[in-house]
Motif scaffolding. Structure first.
Motif, PDB file in Angstrom:
ATOM      1  N   GLY A   1       0.791  -1.235   0.000  1.00 22.33           N
ATOM      2  CA  GLY A   1       0.000   0.000   0.000  1.00 22.33           C
ATOM      3  C   GLY A   1       0.821   1.282   0.000  1.00 22.33           C
ATOM      4  O   GLY A   1       0.289   2.358   0.261  1.00 22.33           O
ATOM      5  N   LYS A   2       2.115   1.187  -0.306  1.00 21.40           N
ATOM      6  CA  LYS A   2       2.980   2.379  -0.323  1.00 21.40           C
ATOM      7  C   LYS A   2       2.446   3.469  -1.248  1.00 21.40           C
ATOM      8  O   LYS A   2       2.382   4.639  -0.863  1.00 21.40           O
ATOM      9  N   THR A   3       2.090   3.083  -2.463  1.00 24.09           N
ATOM     10  CA  THR A   3       1.660   4.077  -3.439  1.00 24.09           C
ATOM     11  C   THR A   3       0.318   4.690  -3.030  1.00 24.09           C
ATOM     12  O   THR A   3       0.149   5.912  -3.079  1.00 24.09           O
ATOM     13  N   LEU A   4      -0.596   3.836  -2.585  1.00 22.28           N
ATOM     14  CA  LEU A   4      -1.896   4.321  -2.114  1.00 22.28           C
ATOM     15  C   LEU A   4      -1.699   5.318  -0.963  1.00 22.28           C
ATOM     16  O   LEU A   4      -2.275   6.408  -0.960  1.00 22.28           O
ATOM     17  N   ILE A   5      -0.870   4.953  -0.012  1.00 22.87           N
ATOM     18  CA  ILE A   5      -0.656   5.792   1.166  1.00 22.87           C
ATOM     19  C   ILE A   5       0.083   7.079   0.805  1.00 22.87           C
ATOM     20  O   ILE A   5      -0.322   8.168   1.205  1.00 22.87           O
TER      21      ILE A   5
ATOM     22  N   LEU B   1       0.108   0.025   9.702  1.00 24.37           N
ATOM     23  CA  LEU B   1      -0.436  -1.313   9.518  1.00 24.37           C
ATOM     24  C   LEU B   1      -1.571  -1.211   8.514  1.00 24.37           C
ATOM     25  O   LEU B   1      -2.578  -0.549   8.770  1.00 24.37           O
ATOM     26  N   ASN B   2      -1.405  -1.835   7.356  1.00 20.12           N
ATOM     27  CA  ASN B   2      -2.412  -1.679   6.299  1.00 20.12           C
ATOM     28  C   ASN B   2      -3.169  -2.979   6.056  1.00 20.12           C
ATOM     29  O   ASN B   2      -2.706  -4.057   6.410  1.00 20.12           O
ATOM     30  N   LYS B   3      -4.328  -2.814   5.428  1.00 18.97           N
ATOM     31  CA  LYS B   3      -5.188  -3.943   5.050  1.00 18.97           C
ATOM     32  C   LYS B   3      -5.561  -4.785   6.273  1.00 18.97           C
ATOM     33  O   LYS B   3      -5.571  -6.024   6.204  1.00 18.97           O
TER      34      LYS B   3
HETATM   35  N1  ATP Z   1      -6.425  -0.581   2.804  1.00 19.74           N
HETATM   36  C1  ATP Z   1      -6.639  -1.100   1.596  1.00 19.74           C
HETATM   37  N2  ATP Z   1      -7.850  -1.588   1.267  1.00 19.74           N
HETATM   38  C2  ATP Z   1      -8.075  -2.119   0.047  1.00 19.74           C
HETATM   39  N3  ATP Z   1      -7.155  -2.196  -0.923  1.00 19.74           N
HETATM   40  C3  ATP Z   1      -5.938  -1.729  -0.660  1.00 19.74           C
HETATM   41  C4  ATP Z   1      -5.607  -1.147   0.608  1.00 19.74           C
HETATM   42  N4  ATP Z   1      -4.313  -0.758   0.562  1.00 19.74           N
HETATM   43  C5  ATP Z   1      -3.863  -1.070  -0.661  1.00 19.74           C
HETATM   44  N5  ATP Z   1      -4.820  -1.654  -1.403  1.00 19.74           N
HETATM   45  C6  ATP Z   1      -4.702  -2.161  -2.779  1.00 19.74           C
HETATM   46  O1  ATP Z   1      -3.596  -3.033  -2.827  1.00 19.74           O
HETATM   47  C7  ATP Z   1      -2.914  -2.907  -4.065  1.00 19.74           C
HETATM   48  C8  ATP Z   1      -1.457  -2.568  -3.817  1.00 19.74           C
HETATM   49  O2  ATP Z   1      -1.364  -1.262  -3.289  1.00 19.74           O
HETATM   50  P1  ATP Z   1      -0.206  -0.282  -3.711  1.00 19.74           P
HETATM   51  O3  ATP Z   1       0.003  -0.292  -5.169  1.00 19.74           O
HETATM   52  O4  ATP Z   1      -0.454   1.021  -3.061  1.00 19.74           O
HETATM   53  O5  ATP Z   1       1.006  -1.042  -2.999  1.00 19.74           O
HETATM   54  P2  ATP Z   1       2.571  -0.749  -3.156  1.00 19.74           P
HETATM   55  O6  ATP Z   1       3.167  -1.039  -1.837  1.00 19.74           O
HETATM   56  O7  ATP Z   1       2.778   0.597  -3.718  1.00 19.74           O
HETATM   57  O8  ATP Z   1       3.003  -1.834  -4.203  1.00 19.74           O
HETATM   58  P3  ATP Z   1       4.433  -1.960  -4.953  1.00 19.74           P
HETATM   59  O9  ATP Z   1       5.345  -2.531  -3.922  1.00 19.74           O
HETATM   60  O10 ATP Z   1       4.177  -2.873  -6.064  1.00 19.74           O
HETATM   61  O11 ATP Z   1       4.804  -0.585  -5.363  1.00 19.74           O
HETATM   62  C9  ATP Z   1      -3.645  -1.830  -4.834  1.00 19.74           C
HETATM   63  O12 ATP Z   1      -4.534  -2.417  -5.731  1.00 19.74           O
HETATM   64  C10 ATP Z   1      -4.376  -1.056  -3.777  1.00 19.74           C
HETATM   65  O13 ATP Z   1      -5.540  -0.441  -4.254  1.00 19.74           O
END
Ligand code: ATP
Ligand code: MG
Lengths: 257, 122
Positions: free
Chosen positions: A15-19, A187-189
């Protein structure tokens, strides 16, 4: 002076990018001047999520030393209905650029670190940014470690997945501690939505016990986030959603760190 | 001019300054000799004259040297005095670590008048 916040994790997809995107926008909506940077050069996301198709210069060019940072910054303030608050530095998503990045040697990485460290003067001091937020690649990759070294605060996105827990413990002590960085756990998800609110203290204690690091925020798993498919800036589109409220709480806490 | 004449012609403060300066230089030279001895002759030869100070290198360094190297990374170019201000350690300690990093090939050293500057060659 402002602060540089790096969002990192041991595993991918935490969830790094989302956050980082939603935190940056939240801070901007709170009136802060924010610059969000995509330091995940192996799998750039911001250009796609924010539909930036063409850019004259990318963050790659800044790190290469072929332009200054102003040339990379794109003003997206109007998209979130603010003025002069939200800037983005995307990474080049083309296959050539990704190939290029993987072929860099140690000397190049050393210079890139120098240019990232220079952002403190260029953005926080000279251009009065309140926050620079780094979205990074997972694990122990050069660009991620460079970002951590250049940051003031590291937000560690992690899930309760057991493979993630061990790795996160390892980087907390084998990476952030060695560079004397303040690390905060996000702490995500989290699936047990109720216990997030009810048992906050319990969760805090658990994180403290497992990671010996403070818990900044716990974010439940929201179906609406998956449904949105990353097609919008969530906190902007859904101002009343619980996720948005959590992002505001998180931003307020970061202000006080 | 004999040394007693020299001393008479100068103000005491200037003489003390001169002595202090000489002692500082002597101290620095001794630090380098001590560091070289610690490494041993073979060790010193094995280390390349110029090694990139990247994050992986920083990670693998002993804690005390990493702290010094990080301070130079942040400042770009610094004296032992300036590094000591950041790390809150004694100037003489930082001077020894900085010279060790020079011997290891990670830093370059340049003299400007009385001051020695340490920097990373880009
Ligand atoms: N709290 C949440 N509830 C539902 N879906 C989530 C949540 N957090 C993240 N996601 C989903 O999980 C997926 C991965 O999230 P994200 O791309 O932000 O992760 P990341 O850590 O940036 O990944 P990477 O390591 O590949 O860059 C996305 O589809 C995102 O929408
Ligand atoms: Mg990502």
């Amino acid at each position: 002076m402002g602060k540089i916040v790096a969002v990192h994790s041991y595993k991918g997809g935490t969830g790094k990018t989302l956050i980082s995107l939603n935190l940056a926008v939240t801070l901007a909506k709170m009136g802060k001047k924010v610059c969000l940077m995509d330091l995940d050069f192996r799998a750039p996301s911001l250009s796609i999520l924010l539909k930036i198709e063409k850019a004259q210069y990318w963050l790659n060019d800044y790190l290469n030393g072929s332009c200054e940072i102003d040339k990379v910054m794109i003003d997206l303030s109007l998209r979130i209905a603010e003025k002069d608050r939200f800037y983005v530095c995307p990474a080049n998503p083309s296959i050539e650029a990704i190939r290029d990045i993987t072929a860099r040697d140690r000397k190049w990485e050393m210079r890139a670190l120098g240019r990232l460290l220079f952002l403190r003067n260029a953005l926080l001091k000279d251009r009065a940014f309140d926050y620079v937020v780094f979205d990074t690649s997972p694990g122990l990759q050069y660009s991620a470690i460079n970002a951590i070294v250049a940051a003031d605060i590291v937000l560690v996105a992690t899930t309760l997945d057991s493979s993630d827990v061990e790795g996160t413990r390892m980087i907390l002590h084998g990476l952030y501690d060695l560079f004397e960085k303040k690390a905060e756990i996000v702490l995500n998800k989290v699936t047990f939505l109720d216990s997030v609110r009810v048992g906050r203290e319990k969760l805090q204690k658990m994180v403290k016990d497992v990671y010996s690091a403070p818990l900044l925020e716990a974010i439940p798993c929201f179906c609406e986030i998956s449904k949105a498919e990353g097609k919008n800036i969530f906190v902007h589109e859904k101002p009343d959603h619980p996720f948005t409220k959590i992002m505001y709480e998180m931003a307020t806490k970061i202000e006080k760190l | 001019m004999s040394s007693s004449e020299f001393l008479e012609s100068k103000k005491p403060l200037q003489v003390l300054e001169k002595i202090k300066e000489s002692l500082e230089r002597l101290n620095e030279k001794m630090e380098i000799i001590i560091e070289l001895q610690k490494h041993g002759q073979r060790d010193a030869q094995a280390i390349p004259s110029e090694a990139p100070l990247d994050v992986m290198t920083l990670l693998s360094m002993p804690d005390h040297l990493r702290k010094t190297a990080m301070a130079v990374c942040r400042m770009g170019r610094a004296t032992a005095e300036e590094v000591a201000q950041q790390t809150k350690r004694a100037r003489a300690v930082e001077s020894a670590y900085l010279n060790q990093l020079v011997i290891m090939g990670y830093l370059k050293k340049e003299r400007k008048g009385r001051k020695a500057y340490f920097y990373i060659e880009k």
